[in-house]
Design a protein around this motif. Structure first.
Motif, PDB file in Angstrom:
ATOM      1  N   TYR A 137       0.804  -1.220   0.000  1.00  0.00           N
ATOM      2  CA  TYR A 137       0.000   0.000   0.000  1.00  0.00           C
ATOM      3  C   TYR A 137       0.841   1.276   0.000  1.00  0.00           C
ATOM      4  O   TYR A 137       0.284   2.367  -0.024  1.00  0.00           O
ATOM      5  N   PHE A 138       2.156   1.133   0.032  1.00  0.00           N
ATOM      6  CA  PHE A 138       3.025   2.302   0.044  1.00  0.00           C
ATOM      7  C   PHE A 138       3.985   2.253  -1.139  1.00  0.00           C
ATOM      8  O   PHE A 138       4.393   1.174  -1.589  1.00  0.00           O
ATOM      9  N   GLY A 147      10.176   2.698  -5.388  1.00  0.00           N
ATOM     10  CA  GLY A 147       9.962   1.795  -4.268  1.00  0.00           C
ATOM     11  C   GLY A 147       8.511   1.353  -4.237  1.00  0.00           C
ATOM     12  O   GLY A 147       7.611   2.196  -4.170  1.00  0.00           O
ATOM     13  N   ILE A 148       8.272   0.051  -4.315  1.00  0.00           N
ATOM     14  CA  ILE A 148       6.928  -0.514  -4.268  1.00  0.00           C
ATOM     15  C   ILE A 148       6.883  -1.522  -3.127  1.00  0.00           C
ATOM     16  O   ILE A 148       7.553  -2.558  -3.188  1.00  0.00           O
ATOM     17  N   GLY A 149       6.108  -1.225  -2.096  1.00  0.00           N
ATOM     18  CA  GLY A 149       6.088  -2.126  -0.943  1.00  0.00           C
ATOM     19  C   GLY A 149       7.467  -2.232  -0.325  1.00  0.00           C
ATOM     20  O   GLY A 149       8.031  -1.239   0.124  1.00  0.00           O
ATOM     21  N   GLU A 150       8.046  -3.421  -0.367  1.00  0.00           N
ATOM     22  CA  GLU A 150       9.372  -3.656   0.211  1.00  0.00           C
ATOM     23  C   GLU A 150      10.449  -3.835  -0.861  1.00  0.00           C
ATOM     24  O   GLU A 150      11.551  -4.275  -0.556  1.00  0.00           O
ATOM     25  N   THR A 151      10.138  -3.478  -2.109  1.00  0.00           N
ATOM     26  CA  THR A 151      11.066  -3.681  -3.209  1.00  0.00           C
ATOM     27  C   THR A 151      11.445  -2.358  -3.857  1.00  0.00           C
ATOM     28  O   THR A 151      10.585  -1.502  -4.085  1.00  0.00           O
ATOM     29  N   VAL A 152      12.727  -2.209  -4.171  1.00  0.00           N
ATOM     30  CA  VAL A 152      13.235  -1.035  -4.882  1.00  0.00           C
ATOM     31  C   VAL A 152      13.627  -1.458  -6.292  1.00  0.00           C
ATOM     32  O   VAL A 152      14.347  -2.442  -6.488  1.00  0.00           O
ATOM     33  N   TYR A 153      13.122  -0.716  -7.298  1.00  0.00           N
ATOM     34  CA  TYR A 153      13.414  -0.973  -8.701  1.00  0.00           C
ATOM     35  C   TYR A 153      14.168   0.229  -9.282  1.00  0.00           C
ATOM     36  O   TYR A 153      13.818   1.375  -9.010  1.00  0.00           O
TER      37      TYR A 153
END
Length: 300
Positions: A273-274, A289-295
């Motif tokens: 959700y963040f 940053g999507i959830g707990e992942t950084v792209y």
């Protein structure tokens, strides 16, 4: 005809193959993007909790505020090193002061207007100073803010509150809405704000005068924004409340045109959700940053 690219498998897929690939149990968390995207996913890594805010410092250093954490996470893109810095409160927003220093808004659960900011030396990995601030912050956990010319601009209930670094309020910019996110273009001296309820991007000067507004049906669920090296505004949008499926709109500096340059798709069973977005100026990379992942994305 290839329409999707899978980052993990390094393959391009047609629509049918994409749908089959997405249903396999061992590939359901793979990340896909359109083959028409202008920028290509070239790296990703995981962090320990959902990402509230993320800023890029010179030298490929990312500074990350995590959900319900009293520590800042720093991550070096070049050597993959991670460090944590205790800041004395739950982090809910970051602004860059200079190449070595950031200011962090600290969230309080008290029902009053007393909060604080921490000024943090990233290289020395320590808090330099805590400053009390008296203002009513937005109700959601992430607090948009930026720093320029010795002043901190903070999202407030009806616009932007401007204060100096001692915590003294200088003035308020009335916008009639609470910016979901905002950023500052130092070269053009412009402020960009997302009005989530109206689905628009508004560009103003530092006195609050409107320069332009940009409206597009694709700005539904527009959450975060940043500025690239050429002055284009990059807006991170989501398909729905599951932020795993996202796109990045690039808006021209004059506000007259917009286009999608990045798409991301992932199995909906992994919900978050963040989200956050920033831009690495030296490497010309978009960092999401999507959830707990950084792209991280680079031009093709």
């Amino acid at each position: 005809m290839p329409v999707y690219r899978c980052y993990e498998c390094r393959n391009v897929l047609c629509e049918d193959c994409y749908l089959k690939h997405d249903k396999l149990s061992n590939t359901k968390f793979h990340i896909f993007q359109s083959t028409n995207d202008e920028m290509l996913l070239n790296n990703k890594f995981e962090v320990s909790n959902s990402i509230f805010d993320m800023k890029a410092l010179p030298g490929g250093l990312l500074v990350i505020a995590l959900y319900l954490s009293d520590k800042l996470l720093t991550y070096s893109v070049s050597d993959k090193q991670r460090n944590e810095i205790s800041v004395g409160g739950m982090t809910c927003g970051i602004a860059i002061l200079d190449r070595n220093t950031v200011v962090v808004m600290l969230y309080t659960l008290l029902y009053d207007d007393v909060n604080s900011i921490a000024i943090v030396d990233i290289r020395q990995k320590q808090v330099i100073q805590h400053v009390d601030v008296r203002l009513y912050l937005p109700t959601y956990p992430y607090i948009p803010m930026f720093y320029t010319d010795d002043q901190l601009y903070i999202s407030s209930h009806s616009g932007i509150t401007v204060m100096d670094m001692s915590g003294t309020i200088d003035r308020k910019i009335d916008l009639g809405f609470e910016p979901t996110d905002m950023c500052y273009d130092t070269k053009a001296a412009r402020i960009y704000c997302i009005d989530y309820s109206e689905k628009i991007l508004i560009c103003i000067d530092r006195d609050g005068n409107t320069i332009f507004t940009f409206t597009d049906t694709g700005l539904t669920n527009a959450k975060r924004l940043t500025i690239d090296n050429e002055g284009y505004v990059l807006i991170l949008c989501h398909e729905d409340y599951n932020v795993q499926n996202f796109k990045v709109y690039r808006i021209s500096p004059d506000g007259k045109s917009g286009e999608v340059i990045i798409t991301g798709k992932q199995n909906k069973s992994k919900r978050s959700y963040f989200s956050s977005i920033c831009f690495q100026e030296e490497s010309d990379e978009v960092v999401i940053g999507i959830g707990e992942t950084v792209y991280t994305y680079k031009k093709k």
